[in-house]
Design a protein around this motif. Structure first.
Motif, PDB file in Angstrom:
ATOM      1  N   GLU A   1      39.584  38.768  39.305  1.00  0.00           N
ATOM      2  CA  GLU A   1      39.993  40.145  39.581  1.00  0.00           C
ATOM      3  C   GLU A   1      41.066  40.200  40.679  1.00  0.00           C
ATOM      4  O   GLU A   1      42.068  40.898  40.563  1.00  0.00           O
ATOM      5  CB  GLU A   1      38.757  40.961  39.990  1.00  0.00           C
ATOM      6  CG  GLU A   1      39.019  42.427  40.309  1.00  0.00           C
ATOM      7  CD  GLU A   1      39.645  43.205  39.133  1.00  0.00           C
ATOM      8  OE1 GLU A   1      40.319  44.204  39.416  1.00  0.00           O
ATOM      9  OE2 GLU A   1      39.468  42.797  37.961  1.00  0.00           O
ATOM     10  N   LEU A   2      40.854  39.403  41.745  1.00  0.00           N
ATOM     11  CA  LEU A   2      41.818  39.383  42.855  1.00  0.00           C
ATOM     12  C   LEU A   2      43.172  38.860  42.374  1.00  0.00           C
ATOM     13  O   LEU A   2      44.224  39.392  42.742  1.00  0.00           O
ATOM     14  CB  LEU A   2      41.294  38.503  43.999  1.00  0.00           C
ATOM     15  CG  LEU A   2      42.244  38.341  45.178  1.00  0.00           C
ATOM     16  CD1 LEU A   2      42.455  39.654  45.905  1.00  0.00           C
ATOM     17  CD2 LEU A   2      41.739  37.297  46.150  1.00  0.00           C
ATOM     18  N   LYS A   3      43.122  37.830  41.526  1.00  0.00           N
ATOM     19  CA  LYS A   3      44.359  37.239  41.031  1.00  0.00           C
ATOM     20  C   LYS A   3      45.166  38.268  40.232  1.00  0.00           C
ATOM     21  O   LYS A   3      46.392  38.335  40.356  1.00  0.00           O
ATOM     22  CB  LYS A   3      44.019  36.032  40.152  1.00  0.00           C
ATOM     23  CG  LYS A   3      45.184  35.079  39.934  1.00  0.00           C
ATOM     24  CD  LYS A   3      44.768  33.860  39.162  1.00  0.00           C
ATOM     25  CE  LYS A   3      46.010  33.063  38.742  1.00  0.00           C
ATOM     26  NZ  LYS A   3      45.714  32.002  37.817  1.00  0.00           N
ATOM     27  N   ARG A   4      44.439  39.071  39.469  1.00  0.00           N
ATOM     28  CA  ARG A   4      45.106  40.109  38.679  1.00  0.00           C
ATOM     29  C   ARG A   4      45.799  41.121  39.601  1.00  0.00           C
ATOM     30  O   ARG A   4      46.939  41.525  39.377  1.00  0.00           O
ATOM     31  CB  ARG A   4      44.052  40.808  37.808  1.00  0.00           C
ATOM     32  CG  ARG A   4      44.625  41.634  36.662  1.00  0.00           C
ATOM     33  CD  ARG A   4      43.527  42.354  35.898  1.00  0.00           C
ATOM     34  NE  ARG A   4      42.722  43.214  36.753  1.00  0.00           N
ATOM     35  CZ  ARG A   4      43.148  44.384  37.246  1.00  0.00           C
ATOM     36  NH1 ARG A   4      44.377  44.813  36.994  1.00  0.00           N
ATOM     37  NH2 ARG A   4      42.376  45.121  38.023  1.00  0.00           N
ATOM     38  N   GLN A   5      45.083  41.494  40.691  1.00  0.00           N
ATOM     39  CA  GLN A   5      45.652  42.467  41.637  1.00  0.00           C
ATOM     40  C   GLN A   5      46.870  41.885  42.360  1.00  0.00           C
ATOM     41  O   GLN A   5      47.877  42.567  42.546  1.00  0.00           O
ATOM     42  CB  GLN A   5      44.594  42.872  42.671  1.00  0.00           C
ATOM     43  CG  GLN A   5      43.488  43.741  42.076  1.00  0.00           C
ATOM     44  CD  GLN A   5      42.382  44.017  43.083  1.00  0.00           C
ATOM     45  OE1 GLN A   5      42.478  43.636  44.233  1.00  0.00           O
ATOM     46  NE2 GLN A   5      41.327  44.674  42.621  1.00  0.00           N
TER      47      GLN A   5
END
Length: 310
Positions: A60-64
Motif C-alpha cells: 500500500e505504501l509503495k503505491r502511495q
C-alpha cells in the motif's frame, strides 16, 4: 470490555476495542490502554522478513509513494525513497550512515578521491610501499576500498607536473624549445664553472620554464577568478595579465643514506624554483591587482623548475 476513558464507560466487544479507543483523540495517554493482540503469530520486524514478504507488507505504501513521485517528482521513485531514508537517518542522529549513503547517491562512493589520497601519502611521509601496505590492510579489514590504489595516485600526480596542460604562447616565446618531455639530466649543464668550484656530479630533473609557468597559473585558476570577481571584473576578460615572479634556489639539506652500509657521502638536494608574487590585469586605463601571494617566503608556494641531487 468497559472503556477506561473518563465519562465514557461504554462496553465494547473485545474485537472492536482498539478501534473504539482510537476514536478518543483527546486521550493523551491513549497508548496505555491500547488493544493488545493476544492471538495469532507475533508481527515480525520488517527487516527480518523475506524480500517477498517485505513487498507484500509495504504494498500500500509503495503505491502511495509511486503516486506521489509521479505527481511531484517526475516519476523518480528512487529519489523519493532515498530522501525519505536520509531524513529518517538524520532524524535519529545517524549522520555517519547518512553521509555514506549520500556519497553513494551522488556517485562518489564512500572512498577518498585519488588526489586526497596523494595528499595524505605526502603529508604523512609514506613511501609508495608503505602506502600500498596501508591500502591493502584497510581494504582487507573494512571490506571497502576507502584509499585508492597506487596507480590512481600516479595518474593524479601527472596533472600536477609541468608539461601536463596544453598551451600556446601568443606571441610565441623566443629561444624556447617546444619539447615538453622532461628527463634526467646533468643539472649543472650550461653553468660556467668558477675557479674555486670543486667538481661535483649532479643528476637533475629540469622542467621547461614556460611549461612550469603554465602549470602554476592553471593551478591558480580559482584564485584568479575569485580575484576578478572581487574587483567586479568580467570572468572572460582577455587581459593583458601581468604576472610578477620571484625566482629562488634553495638547498633541501643532507639527503644521504642515514642508515645502512652505504658510503657516507654528503649528498645534497637543491631546488631551483619560482613563486608567483602577484597578478594584475589592465582594464581600461588602470591596472587592477587580482592576486597577491600572502606568504611569499613559504615553501608551499614554490613551484619547481629544477630538482637536483648533487
Amino acid at each position: 470490555i468497559r472503556c477506561p476513558v473518563k465519562e465514557c464507560d461504554e462496553e465494547i466487544l473485545h474485537g472492536k476495542y482498539g478501534q473504539h479507543l482510537s476514536g478518543h483523540k483527546e486521550m493523551k495517554e491513549g497508548e496505555l490502554h491500547s488493544y493488545i493482540n493476544k492471538g495469532g503469530r507475533p508481527r515480525q520486524h520488517l527487516l527480518s522478513l523475506t524480500r517477498r514478504a517485505q513487498k507484500h507488507r509495504l504494498r500500500e505504501l509503495k503505491r502511495q509513494v509511486k503516486a506521489f513521485a509521479e505527481k511531484e517528482e517526475g516519476g523518480d521513485i528512487k529519489a523519493v525513497c532515498m530522501t525519505l531514508f536520509l531524513l529518517a537517518l538524520r532524524a535519529k542522529n545517524e549522520h555517519k550512515q547518512a553521509d555514506e549513503l549520500e556519497a553513494i547517491m551522488q556517485g562518489r562512493g564512500s572512498g577518498l578521491h585519488p588526489a586526497v589520497c596523494l595528499a595524505i601519502r605526502i603529508n604523512t611521509f609514506l613511501s609508495c610501499s608503505q602506502y600500498h601496505k596501508m591500502y591493502r590492510t584497510v581494504k582487507a579489514v573494512t571490506g571497502r576500498q576507502i584509499f585508492q590504489p597506487l596507480h590512481a595516485l600516479r595518474t593524479a600526480e601527472k596533472a600536477l607536473l609541468p608539461g601536463y596542460h596544453p598551451f600556446e604562447w601568443n606571441p610565441p616565446l623566443k629561444n624556447v624549445s617546444t619539447n615538453t618531455e622532461v628527463g634526467i639530466i646533468d643539472g649543472l649543464s650550461g653553468l660556467p664553472l668558477s675557479v674555486d668550484d670543486y667538481p661535483v656530479d649532479t643528476i637533475a630533473k629540469r622542467f621547461r620554464y614556460d611549461a612550469a609557468l603554465v602549470c602554476a597559473l592553471k593551478d591558480m585558476e580559482e584564485e584568479i577568478l575569485e580575484g576578478m570577481k572581487a574587483k567586479n571584473l568580467d570572468d572572460y576578460l582577455n587581459g593583458p595579465f601581468t604576472v610578477v615572479i620571484k625566482e629562488s634556489c634553495d638547498g633541501m639539506g643532507d639527503v644521504s643514506e642515514k642508515h645502512g652500509s652505504g658510503p657516507a657521502v654528503p649528498e645534497k638536494a637543491v631546488r631551483f624554483s619560482f613563486t608567483v608574487m602577484n597578478i594584475s590585469i589592465t582594464h581600461g586605463n588602470e591596472s587592477k591587482r587580482i592576486f597577491e601571494e600572502v606568504k611569499p617566503n613559504s615553501e608551499l608556494c614554490c613551484k619547481p623548475l629544477c630538482l637536483m641531487l648533487a
